[in-house]
Design an enzyme around this catalytic site. Structure first.
Site, short mmCIF file in Angstrom:
data_model
loop_
_atom_site.label_atom_id
_atom_site.label_comp_id
_atom_site.label_asym_id
_atom_site.label_seq_id
_atom_site.Cartn_x
_atom_site.Cartn_y
_atom_site.Cartn_z
N LYS A 1 34.98 -57.84 7.35
CA LYS A 1 35.93 -57.97 8.43
C LYS A 1 37.32 -57.93 8.28
O LYS A 1 37.65 -57.89 7.01
CB LYS A 1 35.59 -59.53 8.84
CG LYS A 1 35.79 -60.52 7.77
CD LYS A 1 35.24 -62.08 8.32
CE LYS A 1 35.63 -63.19 7.15
NZ LYS A 1 34.82 -64.14 7.30
N TYR B 1 70.16 -65.43 2.55
CA TYR B 1 70.33 -66.32 3.63
C TYR B 1 70.19 -67.68 3.52
O TYR B 1 69.38 -68.26 2.49
CB TYR B 1 68.89 -65.66 4.59
CG TYR B 1 69.22 -64.58 5.21
CD1 TYR B 1 69.93 -64.16 6.02
CD2 TYR B 1 68.01 -63.53 5.16
CE1 TYR B 1 70.14 -63.20 6.52
CE2 TYR B 1 68.18 -62.48 5.64
CZ TYR B 1 69.32 -62.00 6.54
OH TYR B 1 69.26 -60.86 6.94
#
Ligand SMILES: *Cc1c(COP(=O)(O)O)cnc(C)c1O
Length: 377
Positions: free
Chosen positions: A44, A263
């Site tokens: 999957k 940041y």
């Protein structure tokens, strides 16, 4: 993603190597743990992000006949790759999809009585139709709960018209060796099986396979262990590693006065230091939770991620690394022999499954040990 869709190595910021030979070896190891059982492969989510188009044919070549996907769409795509495999769709038989299952010869995993009744009615009209029935022994997610199972025990003729391939259940905490849940689920399953029509049984996922022979039943359903993640956390990994991820150094910066990095100014360099900026970021699935928490490896030295992970860039403290290993363009190992996927997952506060399925689309993906020469290399 086909190999030809991969980004050219010189144009990419990072290289993802995927060892198809190791996946084949892992399949053989898992199958060998339970010689009396068949071994399926769960592919999957594009084979946990690694590429079902490359991986499923390798597993089929190894003798795997049973494949599991989550979605009908995944099943239809896989049928195009594997004309003669048994393909099972875990998320069930949604309304108005019966014809798709028939057209693509897909086997639904029936998750409630309504799905059983709908599939059985069609089977009685047109001839028996294959299915797995999922009994929920404790996950409380998909499958027939105890009330629905009791109703099926009371009226087993509701299965008339269904060619029942397996009774299936799924373990809640198979990877936790200290948890009693797996044994409880197994007891509940065996109790129900004693009162339901006979059919083969499938219970064990990757970790369940390592719980002992009494969990093996007739069909193993490994996913993540095929792809090299440790199915026995806390004990040595019995699987071969499958993925390696390396990112390029873009720039190295000497810091000689107190300054912050990245940041939010979350990391402060106190005095003298050296920062390397590498070409990977959260847009590539290098999770933002690795900010100030992850590690890479350069020239055998562990280098910590400092400051925030940004979209396309990560900064590493490389103060201890010899300058000769820090040329722009040189690679930093993020996943590999010196830093496993399981270690990276712990640093990110997640599990190997999420690291794998998050791996991005901007990497130069290179497959090794495939079927290009009519057999495994
Ligand atoms: C995903 C899944 C598996 C495979 O689990 P792993 O832990 O990756 O081995 C098996 N069975 C079901 C029902 C699943 O959803």
């Amino acid at each position: 993603m086909k190999a030809s869709d991969s980004v050219d190595e010189r144009a990419a910021g990072a290289v993802l190597d995927i060892d198809l030979g190791a996946i084949a070896e892992n399949y053989r190891r898992l199958r060998a743990t339970a010689p009396g059982s068949d071994c399926a492969a769960v592919v999957k989510a594009d084979a946990y992000g690694l590429g079902a188009a490359q991986i499923a044919p390798v597993l089929r070549y190894e003798g795997c006949r049973d494949f599991f996907v989550a979605l009908l769409a995944e099943g239809i795509a896989l049928r195009g790759l594997l004309p003669d495999a048994r393909i099972h769709v875990l998320n069930g038989l949604l309304a108005d999809t019966e014809q798709d299952f028939v057209d693509h010869r897909l086997v639904p995993v029936l998750n409630d009585l309504e799905q059983i009744d709908r599939w059985a009615a069609r089977g009685r009209a047109e001839g028996p139709l294959p299915a797995i029935v999922h009994l929920d022994t404790g996950m409380n997610r998909l499958g027939l709960g105890s009330d629905e199972t009791a109703a099926l025990i009371a009226a087993p003729d509701r299965l008339d018209g269904i060619d029942l391939r397996y009774w299936m259940s799924h373990l809640v905490a198979a990877e936790d060796a200290g948890s009693p849940l797996a044994a409880e689920q197994r007891r509940r399953l065996v109790d129900w099986l004693g009162r339901l029509p006979p059919a083969p049984v499938s219970l064990a996922n990757s970790s369940g396979i390592f719980r002992g022979a009494e969990f093996a039943f007739d069909l193993l359903r490994p996913g993540v262990a095929l792809y090299g993640v440790n199915p026995t956390p806390g004990a040595p990994n019995p699987m071969r590693p499958v993925v390696a991820l390396r990112a390029r150094i873009l720039q190295v910066r000497d810091v000689d006065s107190p300054m912050t990095v990245g940041y939010g100014a979350t990391h402060r360099v106190g005095g003298k230091g050296k920062i390397a900026t590498i070409s990977v970021g959260y847009a590539d699935g290098f999770l933002r939770s690795l900010s100030g928490a992850g590690f890479g490896v350069i020239a055998g030295r562990r280098v910590p991620v400092v400051g925030r992970v940004s979209m396309d860039l990560v900064t590493l403290d490389v103060g201890d690394v010899p300058a000769s290993a820090l040329a722009p363009g040189a690679f930093v190992e993020l996943i590999g022999p010196h830093h496993t996927i399981d270690e990276l997952a712990v640093e990110a506060g997640t599990i190997g499954y999420e690291i794998l399925t998050a791996l991005g689309r901007r990497y130069c993906r290179r497959y090794h040990g495939g079927l290009d020469h009519g057999g495994l290399d």
